[in-house]
Design an enzyme around this catalytic site. Sequence first.
Site, mmCIF file in Angstrom:
data_model
loop_
_atom_site.group_PDB
_atom_site.id
_atom_site.type_symbol
_atom_site.label_atom_id
_atom_site.label_comp_id
_atom_site.label_asym_id
_atom_site.label_seq_id
_atom_site.Cartn_x
_atom_site.Cartn_y
_atom_site.Cartn_z
ATOM 1 N N MET A 180 0.774 -1.248 0.003
ATOM 2 C CA MET A 180 0.046 -0.239 -0.069
ATOM 3 C C MET A 180 0.779 1.354 0.027
ATOM 4 O O MET A 180 0.508 2.244 0.377
ATOM 5 C CB MET A 180 -1.045 0.118 1.055
ATOM 6 N N GLY A 181 2.212 1.090 -0.359
ATOM 7 C CA GLY A 181 3.000 2.137 -0.393
ATOM 8 C C GLY A 181 3.441 2.552 0.875
ATOM 9 O O GLY A 181 3.363 2.056 1.908
ATOM 10 N N LEU B 104 6.622 3.136 1.597
ATOM 11 C CA LEU B 104 7.413 2.016 1.554
ATOM 12 C C LEU B 104 8.534 2.302 2.663
ATOM 13 O O LEU B 104 9.147 3.430 2.911
ATOM 14 C CB LEU B 104 8.054 1.849 0.029
ATOM 15 N N HIS C 167 9.317 -3.521 3.222
ATOM 16 C CA HIS C 167 9.041 -3.728 1.778
ATOM 17 C C HIS C 167 10.030 -3.919 0.965
ATOM 18 O O HIS C 167 9.870 -4.946 0.132
ATOM 19 C CB HIS C 167 8.321 -2.328 1.329
ATOM 20 N N GLY D 269 4.694 -10.497 3.917
ATOM 21 C CA GLY D 269 5.517 -10.234 5.261
ATOM 22 C C GLY D 269 4.892 -11.054 6.502
ATOM 23 O O GLY D 269 3.506 -10.991 6.497
HETATM 24 P P1 AMP Z 1 1.492 -2.823 3.522
HETATM 25 O O1 AMP Z 1 2.052 -1.992 2.466
HETATM 26 O O2 AMP Z 1 1.435 -2.425 4.889
HETATM 27 O O3 AMP Z 1 0.213 -3.357 3.029
HETATM 28 O O4 AMP Z 1 2.558 -4.223 3.485
HETATM 29 C C1 AMP Z 1 2.676 -4.779 2.276
HETATM 30 C C2 AMP Z 1 3.642 -5.938 2.349
HETATM 31 O O5 AMP Z 1 4.766 -5.728 3.231
HETATM 32 C C3 AMP Z 1 2.860 -7.092 3.288
HETATM 33 O O6 AMP Z 1 3.000 -8.269 2.870
HETATM 34 C C4 AMP Z 1 3.354 -7.046 4.721
HETATM 35 O O7 AMP Z 1 3.364 -7.936 5.583
HETATM 36 C C5 AMP Z 1 4.758 -6.522 4.356
HETATM 37 N N1 AMP Z 1 5.500 -5.764 5.429
HETATM 38 C C6 AMP Z 1 5.243 -5.032 6.173
HETATM 39 N N2 AMP Z 1 5.868 -4.528 7.137
HETATM 40 C C7 AMP Z 1 6.774 -5.367 7.068
HETATM 41 C C8 AMP Z 1 8.097 -5.693 7.908
HETATM 42 N N3 AMP Z 1 8.230 -4.655 8.912
HETATM 43 N N4 AMP Z 1 8.712 -6.606 7.570
HETATM 44 C C9 AMP Z 1 8.591 -7.387 6.458
HETATM 45 N N5 AMP Z 1 7.503 -7.322 5.844
HETATM 46 C C10 AMP Z 1 6.701 -6.175 6.150
#
Ligand code: AMP
Length: 262
Positions: free
Chosen positions: A28-29, A31, A35, A145
Site C-alpha cells: 500500500m506504499g 515504503l 517492503h 510479510g
Molecule cells: P503494506 O504496505 O503494509 O500493505 O505491506 C505490504 C507487504 O509488506 C505485506 O506483505 C506486509 O506484511 C509486508 N511488510 C510490512 N511491514 C513489514 C516488515 N516490517 N517486515 C517485513 N514485511 C513487512
Amino acid sequence: MKILYNLEELEIAKNEYKQKSIAFVPTMGALHAGHLSLIDRANSVAENVIVSIFVNPLQFGPNEDFSKYPRDIDRDINLLKSKKVDYLFCPNFTKDELLKIKQISAEPELANILCGKFRKGHFDGVVTIVNYFFELIEPDYAIFGEKDYQQLKIIEAMVNNLSLNIKILAAPILREASGLAMSSRNVYLNQSSRLKADEIYKNLSSISEEIRSREEIQGIINSYKEKFINSGFELDYLEYHWSRIFIAARIDGVRLIDNMPA
Ligand code: AMP
C-alpha cells in the site's frame, strides 16, 4: 522500472513479460526497508519483479484511517529505483471499477480471530483485491510479510481454495534497531509514543521466552496484558495462535500489530 498506471499499460507489460518468471510484491506504499526486503526475496526467485502500490479502500472500515493513510508516490518511486524492480503497478480505480471486482470472502475460521474480530470485513477486502491483482498480473510467486501473519495465512488458504497456480512466499519481519516492527503507520508516532511502542517487542520477546520454558500460556499472557495496560496501551488482543504470540495495541491512538514465534 516501468510504471503502469492502468489496466491498458499492464496488458502491454504482460505481453513483454509473459515468457519470464514473475514475482509479485503487493503493497500500500509508504515504503520502508521491510517492503524492500520483500523485493530482494522476489528477485531471488524470479526473473522479473512487479510491485504494486494501491491503498485498498475495500480493506478499511468506515472509522479507519483510509483517507489519512500515508501516501507519497514520488518518494516510493525513488526508493523502488534503488532496487531491481521491473514494473510498478499503481492503478487508480474509480468507485465504479472497484464495485465491478469479483468479491471474495476470506476463510472464516482464519478471518474471524485476531484482527478480523476488530476489523469487520477487513480480510474480505484484502482477499478480493489480492485475488483481482493475481488475475490481472498472473505472477508465479507472490511475497507477503510475516508482519501481517494472519493475512499471510488467509492468502495461503485463498490460493489453496481457488487452486491458483501461484507460490506464496513468506518474508520475516524487519525491525528497527529498537526492535519495533517497521510499519508505514510508524510515521504517526511521536517521540514519546515511539519509545512506548518499543515495549511491544521487549514484552513479546519475554513472553516468547517464558512460553518456551513454562506450560501455562494463558497465565503468562494475562500477566503481560496487565503490564501493557498499566503502561498505557489499549489492547485489542494479546493471543497465542500457530505457535506464535500476536498483539494489536493502540498507543496514543495509533494501532500497531506485531507477532513472533513462541
Ligand atoms: P503494506 O504496505 O503494509 O500493505 O505491506 C505490504 C507487504 O509488506 C505485506 O506483505 C506486509 O506484511 C509486508 N511488510 C510490512 N511491514 C513489514 C516488515 N516490517 N517486515 C517485513 N514485511 C513487512
